[in-house]
Enzyme design. Sequence first.
Site, PDB file in Angstrom:
ATOM      1  N   HIS A 157     -30.270 -24.282 -11.508  1.00 53.14           N
ATOM      2  CA  HIS A 157     -29.989 -23.943 -10.104  1.00 53.14           C
ATOM      3  C   HIS A 157     -31.200 -23.341  -9.397  1.00 53.14           C
ATOM      4  O   HIS A 157     -31.116 -23.037  -8.211  1.00 53.14           O
ATOM      5  CB  HIS A 157     -28.818 -22.962 -10.033  1.00 53.14           C
ATOM      6  CG  HIS A 157     -27.512 -23.592 -10.423  1.00 53.14           C
ATOM      7  ND1 HIS A 157     -26.546 -23.938  -9.505  1.00 53.14           N
ATOM      8  CD2 HIS A 157     -27.028 -23.965 -11.633  1.00 53.14           C
ATOM      9  CE1 HIS A 157     -25.512 -24.485 -10.126  1.00 53.14           C
ATOM     10  NE2 HIS A 157     -25.779 -24.505 -11.424  1.00 53.14           N
ATOM     11  N   ASP A 365     -37.026 -21.289  -3.228  1.00 52.03           N
ATOM     12  CA  ASP A 365     -35.579 -21.258  -3.445  1.00 52.03           C
ATOM     13  C   ASP A 365     -35.130 -22.595  -4.011  1.00 52.03           C
ATOM     14  O   ASP A 365     -35.594 -23.644  -3.542  1.00 52.03           O
ATOM     15  CB  ASP A 365     -34.877 -21.019  -2.093  1.00 52.03           C
ATOM     16  CG  ASP A 365     -33.556 -20.295  -2.243  1.00 52.03           C
ATOM     17  OD1 ASP A 365     -32.975 -20.353  -3.344  1.00 52.03           O
ATOM     18  OD2 ASP A 365     -33.100 -19.684  -1.267  1.00 52.03           O
TER      19      ASP A 365
HETATM   20  O1  F6P Z   1     -28.543 -19.240  -7.921  1.00 47.35           O
HETATM   21  C1  F6P Z   1     -29.279 -18.623  -8.912  1.00 47.35           C
HETATM   22  C2  F6P Z   1     -28.533 -17.424  -9.468  1.00 47.35           C
HETATM   23  O2  F6P Z   1     -29.230 -16.818 -10.482  1.00 47.35           O
HETATM   24  C3  F6P Z   1     -27.193 -17.796 -10.017  1.00 47.35           C
HETATM   25  O3  F6P Z   1     -27.270 -18.156 -11.354  1.00 47.35           O
HETATM   26  C4  F6P Z   1     -26.431 -16.553  -9.764  1.00 47.35           C
HETATM   27  O4  F6P Z   1     -25.073 -16.778  -9.647  1.00 47.35           O
HETATM   28  C5  F6P Z   1     -27.019 -16.011  -8.481  1.00 47.35           C
HETATM   29  O5  F6P Z   1     -28.343 -16.453  -8.467  1.00 47.35           O
HETATM   30  C6  F6P Z   1     -26.871 -14.505  -8.352  1.00 47.35           C
HETATM   31  O6  F6P Z   1     -27.537 -13.857  -9.403  1.00 47.35           O
HETATM   32  P1  F6P Z   1     -26.842 -12.856 -10.398  1.00 47.35           P
HETATM   33  O7  F6P Z   1     -25.761 -13.601 -11.112  1.00 47.35           O
HETATM   34  O8  F6P Z   1     -27.934 -12.383 -11.294  1.00 47.35           O
HETATM   35  O9  F6P Z   1     -26.258 -11.774  -9.551  1.00 47.35           O
END
Ligand code: F6P
Length: 471
Positions: A157, A365
């Site tokens: 992602h 991003d």
């Molecule tokens: O989109 C990338 C990402 O790391 C996702 O895996 C995640 O849901 C989001 O950003 C938010 O990050 P975190 O789960 O570390 O709060």
Amino acid sequence: MPRLIVVSNRVADIHSSNAASSGGLAMAMAGALKEEGGVWLGWSGETSDDGDGPPQFSTVDNVTLAKIDLSRQHVEEYYNGYANRTLWPLFHHRTDLTSYEQSFSESYLDVNRTFAQAIRSFVKPDDVIWVQDYHLIPLGRELRALGIDNRIGFFLHIPWPARELFVTLPQHSDLVWSLFGYDLVGFQTEKDLTAFRDYFQTELKTQQDDEGLIDLFGRRLLARSYPISINPSEMAELSNTEAAANSFRRMREGNEECKILLGVDRIDYSKGLPNKFAAYNRFLERFPERRGTAKLLQIGQPSRSLVEEYQDLGEELMAEAGRINGRFGRLDWTPLSYHTQSYGRDALAGIYRAADACLVTPLRDGMNLVAKEFVAAQDPADPGVLLLSRFAGAAEQLTEAVFVNPYDKEQTAEAIVQAIDMPLDERQDRWRAMFDTISRSSLTAWKNNFMADLKNEDRPETPDRAEIYAF
Ligand code: F6P
């Protein structure tokens, strides 16, 4: 019928379409799983004093959530450490913030083994396993090592880094090798796929074909790009809720003569928030006649607050917002409102719709679903303008946005003026083209395309899976 097993670090509350956004991945997976049904395995978000726990199951409708508690040490070294202080900054090209600690990479592998063991305890022979994101790159290989022969796909992602930076990671070749445990590896954009293929071409001098197959010492990996999205009809429905109507009304009240510029971002250095504030500050400096005619509402969603860089950024933004308001504010006009409380998705739909422009200005991003949500939430008769960083993955698709280079505050300040002055017919034309793109390439299409390739029976098999198990 084969079940879908989704595995990701974070698991969202699947049964609340209105949960405050916990990141694009969680919201997207919740949407995809509700359509398909299946099991969603991930970290519970809880820390355990007795090591990593077994999965705890709960089922509602067609989805079973399986959540694992992780030991304190693993949360520190795997999540706060390797995931968020090694891979995240490196993949976002912030080698200045990247930690290369051996203990982090060891815990990362430990947790991937914990996840693999958990899957082994409930997987059935026909299940299709879909692993998500950088937290779990080696999981495919760990599953193969346990003898699991199911179809397994992986989707990243976040962006794939440029080769010159990626090779600074001591475990770079191990990480890439481990991807050969998957039948299919997906990236957000063609740019990421090209960077990934460049690693094989330049670093390993490997054979690749135009279909995305990479051959390495008799092992085969299929790598393709699948841009993630949203389902625009869901955003349109949310825009019609009472909560959306309320937030819309509260945004517009008292701002009849004032254009609202909106930002919605996790508080993360990749999102370019200090650059956005600097560009807005420059806009107010350079165009004094515009003061009082526009305001910036920045919603900052707190994120990874145990990591020092994130704490520092939070402080910096508070201070900068105060400086801008202190310098330019007047009794009847606050130039910048910076909020860190979270909003439900329904309230957010109304906020998007009430805004005249949305400033999506990350420095780097993977995709950025805020850009797509903003477009989907607009009123077709009077749509707002999307200002989009050329460094967001979404820029490959949303080509009718007003592009900005977030490092260039002069150009971004001028783009703000362009957005404010844009005539209605141009706003409509740009919006229609972007909305059509999002409708064609929806979240459902993303999931279906990936699953079709993963399940494709005609696809050439890896010649000898045993080699991967042994690797
Ligand atoms: O989109 C990338 C990402 O790391 C996702 O895996 C995640 O849901 C989001 O950003 C938010 O990050 P975190 O789960 O570390 O709060």
